[in-house]
Motif scaffolding. Sequence first.
Motif, PDB file in Angstrom:
ATOM      1  N   ARG A 131       0.833  -1.211   0.000  1.00  0.00           N
ATOM      2  CA  ARG A 131       0.000   0.000   0.000  1.00  0.00           C
ATOM      3  C   ARG A 131       0.867   1.262   0.000  1.00  0.00           C
ATOM      4  O   ARG A 131       0.565   2.238  -0.689  1.00  0.00           O
ATOM      5  N   ALA A 132       1.939   1.247   0.781  1.00  0.00           N
ATOM      6  CA  ALA A 132       2.836   2.407   0.834  1.00  0.00           C
ATOM      7  C   ALA A 132       3.483   2.654  -0.526  1.00  0.00           C
ATOM      8  O   ALA A 132       3.613   3.792  -0.978  1.00  0.00           O
ATOM      9  N   ALA A 133       3.889   1.566  -1.192  1.00  0.00           N
ATOM     10  CA  ALA A 133       4.496   1.712  -2.512  1.00  0.00           C
ATOM     11  C   ALA A 133       3.493   2.270  -3.517  1.00  0.00           C
ATOM     12  O   ALA A 133       3.821   3.109  -4.365  1.00  0.00           O
ATOM     13  N   ARG A 151       2.482  14.505  -8.747  1.00  0.00           N
ATOM     14  CA  ARG A 151       3.453  15.609  -8.848  1.00  0.00           C
ATOM     15  C   ARG A 151       3.850  15.856 -10.292  1.00  0.00           C
ATOM     16  O   ARG A 151       3.958  17.003 -10.727  1.00  0.00           O
ATOM     17  N   ARG A 190       0.869   4.171  -2.803  1.00  0.00           N
ATOM     18  CA  ARG A 190       0.654   5.597  -2.497  1.00  0.00           C
ATOM     19  C   ARG A 190       1.811   6.433  -2.993  1.00  0.00           C
ATOM     20  O   ARG A 190       1.617   7.544  -3.502  1.00  0.00           O
ATOM     21  N   THR A 191       3.021   5.917  -2.868  1.00  0.00           N
ATOM     22  CA  THR A 191       4.200   6.652  -3.349  1.00  0.00           C
ATOM     23  C   THR A 191       4.136   6.863  -4.854  1.00  0.00           C
ATOM     24  O   THR A 191       4.418   7.942  -5.373  1.00  0.00           O
ATOM     25  N   ARG A 192       3.746   5.775  -5.575  1.00  0.00           N
ATOM     26  CA  ARG A 192       3.619   5.902  -7.036  1.00  0.00           C
ATOM     27  C   ARG A 192       2.540   6.915  -7.410  1.00  0.00           C
ATOM     28  O   ARG A 192       2.700   7.724  -8.328  1.00  0.00           O
ATOM     29  N   GLN A 193       1.416   6.863  -6.678  1.00  0.00           N
ATOM     30  CA  GLN A 193       0.329   7.812  -6.959  1.00  0.00           C
ATOM     31  C   GLN A 193       0.766   9.251  -6.698  1.00  0.00           C
ATOM     32  O   GLN A 193       0.460  10.153  -7.493  1.00  0.00           O
ATOM     33  N   ASN A 194       1.480   9.469  -5.596  1.00  0.00           N
ATOM     34  CA  ASN A 194       1.956  10.820  -5.284  1.00  0.00           C
ATOM     35  C   ASN A 194       2.956  11.302  -6.332  1.00  0.00           C
ATOM     36  O   ASN A 194       2.942  12.469  -6.734  1.00  0.00           O
ATOM     37  N   THR A 195       3.818  10.380  -6.781  1.00  0.00           N
ATOM     38  CA  THR A 195       4.802  10.749  -7.812  1.00  0.00           C
ATOM     39  C   THR A 195       4.097  11.118  -9.115  1.00  0.00           C
ATOM     40  O   THR A 195       4.437  12.124  -9.769  1.00  0.00           O
TER      41      THR A 195
END
Length: 295
Positions: A5-7, A17, A9-14
């Motif tokens: 899930r963290a990965a 941006r 979310r990180t991809r989604q945030n990237t």
Amino acid sequence: MALARAAARTRQNTLARWRRRLTLTLLTVALLAFTLIVIIPFIWMLLMSVRTTGEILNDPYGLPKTIRWQNYVKLLFDPSIRFYRYFINSVLVTTFALILTIFLATFGGYGFGRRRYEFKFRGTLFTMLLFGLMLPRQILYIPQFTMMSRYGLLNTRWSLVLVYTAMAMPVSTYLMATYFSQLPSELEDAARIDGCSDLGTFWRVMLPLARPALSTVILLNFLSFWNELLLAITMVTKPDLRTLPSAMMMFVGEHGSDYAMAAASLVTAMLPVLILYLILSDKFIEGLTAGAVKG
């Protein structure tokens, strides 16, 4: 699972941006392109104003070989051109039309904008005033010319002053009424408690608070009055009473044109508008956005 899930979310945030950066980049490029489209004609006109007509005809888009400030000196001080006379005519017509428009629009806007001034047919009159915004100006030219002729005002500055004021009243009154309607009624109550009359409340309390809308009215109408051509050549045919737009036509004719002097006259006529905008720009933007957000 937590790591997955963290990965994600990180991809989604990237991705978010990168989308924002791409959107900002495209918007910046579009704004720069639009700015260039707007600015390039002004730069070209400025360059033409310091060249000779021969140079312009031989190479319309070239740079000046020698900067000729003499064009401006000739424009302003040559007795055969007398450009200063047309400049004074424009200043007089624009100033008196602005004073009359501001006087009527502020009082009218205050009466229509404040709910405490309820009178018969208030809404109907305001609707009829706004109807003037929907009428094309061209359909009013013949009736206006007929009226000025009957009143004996043709070939006078007052014909332009009165017609310009009449044409500016709908939008000016609407802007002032919209702004006045947003001011809190507690201000009027406090002024009346302090002993102010209705006129004193308007002059000392409400009008100073309406400076953004007033700046917008001044700038929009100044630009309209200063650059107006069709009425200027219709109502006034005497050469001594010509305003700047009609006077600048004499540099370009059927049998000969002086493009250098025409460009110099355009730059000179543009300066008052530019200076006024620089002075009132902050208040102008605030006045235009008034009423966009209510709360």
